[in-house]
Design a protein around this motif. Structure first.
Motif, PDB file in Angstrom:
ATOM      1  N   GLU A 285      54.552  39.384  45.897  1.00  0.00           N
ATOM      2  CA  GLU A 285      55.995  39.380  46.147  1.00  0.00           C
ATOM      3  C   GLU A 285      56.636  38.061  45.712  1.00  0.00           C
ATOM      4  OE1 GLU A 285      56.371  40.133  50.287  1.00  0.00           O
ATOM      5  OE2 GLU A 285      55.615  42.195  50.152  1.00  0.00           O
ATOM      6  N   GLU A 286      55.884  36.965  45.839  1.00  0.00           N
ATOM      7  CA  GLU A 286      56.439  35.643  45.533  1.00  0.00           C
ATOM      8  C   GLU A 286      56.366  35.292  44.052  1.00  0.00           C
ATOM      9  OE1 GLU A 286      54.527  32.809  48.106  1.00  0.00           O
ATOM     10  OE2 GLU A 286      55.013  33.976  49.905  1.00  0.00           O
ATOM     11  N   GLY A 287      55.708  36.136  43.242  1.00  0.00           N
ATOM     12  CA  GLY A 287      55.739  35.903  41.804  1.00  0.00           C
ATOM     13  C   GLY A 287      54.438  35.529  41.141  1.00  0.00           C
ATOM     14  N   ALA A 288      53.302  35.726  41.817  1.00  0.00           N
ATOM     15  CA  ALA A 288      52.016  35.448  41.171  1.00  0.00           C
ATOM     16  C   ALA A 288      51.807  36.383  39.991  1.00  0.00           C
ATOM     17  CB  ALA A 288      50.877  35.610  42.178  1.00  0.00           C
ATOM     18  N   ASP A 289      51.141  35.878  38.960  1.00  0.00           N
ATOM     19  CA  ASP A 289      50.824  36.676  37.779  1.00  0.00           C
ATOM     20  C   ASP A 289      49.386  37.170  37.784  1.00  0.00           C
ATOM     21  OD1 ASP A 289      53.342  36.198  36.016  1.00  0.00           O
ATOM     22  OD2 ASP A 289      52.788  34.219  36.761  1.00  0.00           O
ATOM     23  N   MET A 290      48.503  36.460  38.501  1.00  0.00           N
ATOM     24  CA  MET A 290      47.100  36.829  38.649  1.00  0.00           C
ATOM     25  C   MET A 290      46.680  36.484  40.069  1.00  0.00           C
ATOM     26  SD  MET A 290      45.554  35.359  35.040  1.00  0.00           S
ATOM     27  CE  MET A 290      46.697  33.986  34.868  1.00  0.00           C
ATOM     28  N   LEU A 291      45.701  37.218  40.593  1.00  0.00           N
ATOM     29  CA  LEU A 291      45.215  36.996  41.953  1.00  0.00           C
ATOM     30  C   LEU A 291      43.735  36.639  41.916  1.00  0.00           C
ATOM     31  CD1 LEU A 291      46.808  40.142  43.646  1.00  0.00           C
ATOM     32  CD2 LEU A 291      47.715  37.809  43.682  1.00  0.00           C
ATOM     33  N   MET A 292      43.352  35.667  42.727  1.00  0.00           N
ATOM     34  CA  MET A 292      41.948  35.260  42.781  1.00  0.00           C
ATOM     35  C   MET A 292      41.367  35.514  44.164  1.00  0.00           C
ATOM     36  SD  MET A 292      40.142  31.533  42.402  1.00  0.00           S
ATOM     37  CE  MET A 292      41.012  31.041  40.930  1.00  0.00           C
ATOM     38  N   VAL A 293      40.086  35.893  44.177  1.00  0.00           N
ATOM     39  CA  VAL A 293      39.296  35.954  45.401  1.00  0.00           C
ATOM     40  C   VAL A 293      38.222  34.887  45.301  1.00  0.00           C
ATOM     41  CG1 VAL A 293      37.753  37.345  46.831  1.00  0.00           C
ATOM     42  CG2 VAL A 293      39.720  38.417  45.700  1.00  0.00           C
ATOM     43  N   LYS A 294      38.100  34.081  46.365  1.00  0.00           N
ATOM     44  CA  LYS A 294      37.163  32.960  46.374  1.00  0.00           C
ATOM     45  C   LYS A 294      36.606  32.788  47.786  1.00  0.00           C
ATOM     46  CE  LYS A 294      36.912  27.945  45.579  1.00  0.00           C
ATOM     47  NZ  LYS A 294      37.674  26.728  45.278  1.00  0.00           N
TER      48      LYS A 294
END
Length: 326
Positions: free
Chosen positions: A239-248
Motif C-alpha cells: 500500500e505504501e509503494g514498495a516495488d518488491m517484497l523480501m522475506v528474511k
C-alpha cells in the motif's frame, strides 16, 4: 496381477527424463550477491564467521565487481562498514559515506550491474540499533527522517534500487515520498517487508559490526512464531509503494515466502542469510555434507517456494556449479 497403482517413477528413470519434467530451475539471473565495503586501503579480509566472504576496501573492490560480472551475476547489494559511528548514524547518509562512494565507483565500472543499497542505520550507530534511541527505546518516527536522508543520498550516488531493512513502521511510505520529492521517481524500493528477529543473523553482525550494544531488535523485527503478521507487514508495504517484497531469513521461512508469493503480485525476494550460509560452510568443512549439492538444493527450494530472486553469499559458487551442470 490385476493390481493397479500409479507408477510415478516412470518419469525418474534417467537424468534426461528427470531434466525433461523438472519444474524449477536456477539461473544466474536469480541471484543478488551481497558485498561488504570498508574504509581504508588494500583490504581484502576474509570474515572469520563467513568463509569465502570478504571485506573490501574501495581500491580492491573493482576486482570483485569484475569477477561478479564475468560470472553473469546481474545484481549486487552493498553493505557499508564505516570507521566512525555516532548516535544518529550520520555516516549512513553522508555524501561521501562508504556506501555512497562504493556505488559511484561500481556504476562507473559496471553501469549495467543492478546495484542495490541496503538502507538502514545499524552499521552506522554506536548503539547498533536500526533507528534513533529515545529514553532507551528505538523511536520510530524520528528514525524515518534519517532513513529518508539515507535513501536519497544512496539514490543520488547512483543506486538502482533502494532496499530498506530497518523494519520501522511506515518506512516504505516515508522513503517513497522522500525519493519522489528528490526527483528519484523511477528508483524502485525492494522492501525488507517481512524481517524476523532471527538467530540466523549472527555472522552478518560480525561482518557488519552491527551487534546491538544493549537489548535486542524484537520491538521492531518480527516474532518468528507469527505467520499472519507477515501478511499484514507485506500488505502495508504494498500500500505504501514498495516495488518488491523480501522475506528474511529464507530457510526457516519457506512457508512465509509461499504465503507472500500467493497473496501479492509483486516480485518476491528471499534472503539466504549469513547463518544459513555459514552452517553449510561449517558442515562442509567437516565433511558432513556435500556443499555443492546441499547449497543448490536449498536455493532450488527457495525458488520453488516462490522466490523470484535470492540474495545469497553463495551466488558466485552457485553460478559456477550451475555452469558445470550445463
Amino acid at each position: 496381477m490385476s493390481l493397479y497403482f500409479q507408477r510415478h517413477r516412470r518419469l525418474r528413470t534417467t537424468a534426461a527424463m528427470r531434466n525433461l519434467v523438472r519444474e524449477t530451475y536456477l539461473h544466474a539471473n536469480d541471484f543478488i550477491y551481497p558485498l561488504f565495503v570498508v574504509e581504508g586501503n588494500d583490504t581484502k579480509h576474509e570474515i572469520s564467521s563467513m568463509p569465502g566472504v570478504f571485506h573490501y576496501s574501495l581500491d580492491r573492490l573493482e576486482e570483485e565487481i569484475q569477477e561478479v560480472t564475468e560470472l553473469g551475476i546481474q545484481s549486487i547489494i552493498v553493505f557499508g562498514v564505516p570507521n566512525n559511528k555516532d548516535a544518529c548514524g550520520s555516516e549512513a547518509y553522508a555524501e561521501d559515506g562508504i556506501v555512497q562512494q562504493a556505488i559511484r565507483k561500481i556504476k562507473g565500472w559496471a553501469p549495467e550491474l543492478v546495484t542495490m543499497a541496503d538502507t538502514c542505520l545499524c552499521q552506522y550507530t554506536e548503539h547498533g540499533h536500526c533507528g534513533m534511541i529515545h529514553e532507551g527505546y528505538v523511536d520510530n518516527d524520528s528514525s524515518l527522517e534519517l532513513l529518508v536522508k539515507t535513501a536519497v543520498s544512496q539514490a543520488a550516488a547512483g543506486a538502482d534500487v533502494i532496499a530498506p531493512s530497518n523494519m520501522m513502521d511506515g518506512f516504505v511510505a516515508a522513503i517513497r515520498q522522500g525519493l519522489d520529492e528528490a526527483g528519484f521517481i523511477n528508483t524502485p524500493i525492494m522492501s525488507y517487508a517481512v524481517k524476523y528477529a532471527s538467530q540466523f543473523y549472527g555472522p552478518f553482525r560480525d561482518a557488519a559490526h552491527s551487534t546491538p550494544q544493549f537489548g535486542d531488535r524484537k520491538t521492531y523485527q518480527m516474532d518468528p512464531a507469527n505467520r499472519r503478521e507477515a501478511l499484514r507487514e507485506a500488505a502495508s508495504d504494498v500500500e505504501e509503494g514498495a516495488d518488491m517484497l523480501m522475506v528474511k531469513p529464507a530457510m526457516a521461512y519457506m512457508d512465509i515466502i509461499r504465503e507472500v508469493k500467493d497473496n501479492f503480485d509483486l516480485p518476491v525476494a528471499a534472503y539466504n542469510v549469513s547463518g544459513e550460509y555459514s552452517m553449510i560452510k561449517a558442515a562442509a568443512e567437516r565433511g558432513w555434507v556435500d556443499e555443492k549439492a546441499i547449497t543448490l538444493e536449498l536455493l532450488t527450494g527457495l525458488k520453488r517456494a516462490g522466490a523470484d530472486m535470492i540474495l545469497t553469499y553463495s551466488a558466485k559458487d552457485a553460478v559456477r556449479w550451475l555452469k558445470e551442470i550445463d
